[in-house]
Design an enzyme around this catalytic site. Sequence first.
Site, PDB file in Angstrom:
ATOM      1  CB  SER A  92      -7.505  48.089 -24.736  1.00  0.00           C
ATOM      2  OG  SER A  92      -8.352  48.546 -25.917  1.00  0.00           O
ATOM      3  CG  HIS A  93     -12.168  48.498 -23.980  1.00  0.00           C
ATOM      4  ND1 HIS A  93     -11.209  47.511 -24.494  1.00  0.00           N
ATOM      5  CD2 HIS A  93     -12.960  47.815 -23.126  1.00  0.00           C
ATOM      6  CE1 HIS A  93     -11.524  46.270 -24.136  1.00  0.00           C
ATOM      7  NE2 HIS A  93     -12.845  46.642 -23.363  1.00  0.00           N
ATOM      8  CG  ASP A 150      -8.972  51.706 -27.999  1.00  0.00           C
ATOM      9  OD1 ASP A 150      -8.263  52.339 -28.812  1.00  0.00           O
ATOM     10  OD2 ASP A 150      -8.952  50.588 -27.459  1.00  0.00           O
ATOM     11  CG  ASP A 162      -6.769  48.651 -30.338  1.00  0.00           C
ATOM     12  OD1 ASP A 162      -7.350  49.462 -29.721  1.00  0.00           O
ATOM     13  OD2 ASP A 162      -6.356  47.567 -30.056  1.00  0.00           O
ATOM     14  NE  ARG A 163     -11.901  48.175 -28.220  1.00  0.00           N
ATOM     15  CZ  ARG A 163     -12.613  47.488 -27.650  1.00  0.00           C
ATOM     16  NH1 ARG A 163     -13.978  48.036 -27.245  1.00  0.00           N
ATOM     17  NH2 ARG A 163     -12.503  46.185 -27.203  1.00  0.00           N
ATOM     18  CE  LYS A 221      -9.431  46.779 -31.395  1.00  0.00           C
ATOM     19  NZ  LYS A 221      -8.721  45.577 -30.779  1.00  0.00           N
ATOM     20  CG  ASP A 278      -5.019  49.728 -26.939  1.00  0.00           C
ATOM     21  OD1 ASP A 278      -6.228  50.330 -27.032  1.00  0.00           O
ATOM     22  OD2 ASP A 278      -4.470  48.731 -27.217  1.00  0.00           O
TER      23      ASP A 278
END
Length: 544
Positions: A113-114, A278, A282-283, A377, A280
């Site tokens: 992710s992030h 981000d 999702d943010r 998300k 991946d």
Amino acid sequence: MSIKTISTKPFSDQKPGTSGLRKSVPTFQEPNYLENFVQSIFDSLEDCQGKTIVLGGDGRYYNRQAIQTILKMAAANGIGRILVGCNGIVSTPAASCLIRENKALGGIILSASHNPGGPKGDFGIKYNIDNGGPAPEKVTSAIFERSKTIDNYKILEAADINLDKPGSFKLGTMDVEVIDAVAPYVKLMQSLFDFDAIKGLLTSGKFSMCMDSLHAVTGPYAKAIFEDCLGAPAGTVKNGVPLEDFGGGHPDPNLVYAHELVEVMFGNNVPNFGAASDGDGDRNMILGSNFFVNPSDSLAVITANAHLVPGYKDGLAGVARSMPTSEAVDRVAKEAGFDCYETPTGWKFFGNLLDANKATICGEESFGTGSNHVREKDGLWAVLFWLNIVAARGESVEEIVKSHWQKYGRNFYSRHDYEEVDAGKAKELMERLRSMTGDLKGVTFGNYEVEYSDDFSYTDPVDGSVAQKQGLRIGFTDGSRIVFRLSGTGTKGATLRVYLESYEPDSSKHGLDTQEALGELIKIADEIAKIREFTGRDKPTVIT
Ligand code: VG1
Ligand code: CO
């Protein structure tokens, strides 16, 4: 092609955290580390023989190699069909969409992710179930238990699959379909939002936007949506080519790590709208000209304006937010007359509420918002939601947020992160707080009196499962809160998160600076938790 059974020894540290197993790349490159975890996933599935699964990742370093290994292990474990994104790249929300649309058994998503990427950066892997959402705790615990006793894994001896373009292949008896993972996602977005109205806005000549994909997974999705479908000029999407190391950046859409976008959006003659997502996808972070939208406010504004968006115009069943997320959305739910659920941190806790149609929209303070369209998300979904609201209301981002505060009052909110602190000290800090929480009721700190303090525990209203020790909360009689928890996604030392919130109904005070408005609570947090003493830090690494 023959199936090989390779003997292995368990690793003791394969416990999934808030969102899957995250470790440094060198850890994942240790012999059998990835294979053990993947075999533990297959061993924990009740029946995967002949079933379809989805596979993809955020494109970070080690994604390609891991995908080839997982393909061969899936074939050796009897998976019938596997859908894999071109180049092995699929955003997390798009993977959720693919699992649902193809009625797959589940999916394996490779992402940290992030967290930063590259040979010394982080890597991650998580399993999503058939609803398209992150595996619930009973599944992740089963995977962890299996990882502690595993003694062999299965892999097919075969050549690597060409993932460069769409195509169909066979690996043993398993069908491999390399697919364009962008098109189905774009179609889903078109079914939810008023693309004509947004196109009108973006081509009016009076409105400009800047989308920063931070060299992470959303680049191709964002170009397809904003530039190809919605007519925004070429170059609207910045840093749109996914890179294995995210160009050396930290693919976390906040004011610190998305500083390039912040520089574009703050100043004279800046675009009307800015957004970032981000690693991946999702943010999301939403910015107006010279204006930052706090993610908790974003959730509340999205909820309050959902009737303006075609996919949500018939009303919401309810909403849900993670416990540390501000209570701004609770006020919207109360006024509208639907339920607002409070869950532990992590998207896996929203799955049951979405499946049972108890919640339509969910969100977290950590730049995560989404809805029942998938079970993750969804960064670009949030950006489109905002653009749809802006187009429908004909107001600026700042005007929309300020009129929201005017109507509902303002929840001043901030999160202070102390990253990479000593893990032992962080644990001690939390243990000390935990032992204190029982006795704080009635105690005063400056102008604040403690109304309750506890370690948040959640009973899922759908399946009755219980999650304990989800964060220490101290609530004050005026509705203010301080929450402390340790991150479950970091890979180095520990990250202490301190969440601060106060409510201000008086609109003459809404213009106050957030850190000033929360100043006394910030001091109290340090006084209660002895943050400086335990962490040795005099200020947070990241303030949101
Ligand atoms: C963080 C966030 C949490 C989010 C999780 C996964 O977890 O606080 O809200 O769900 O990351 O997001 P933690 O345990 O570090 O606080 V992502 O975009 O990393 O999948
Ligand atoms: Co993410």
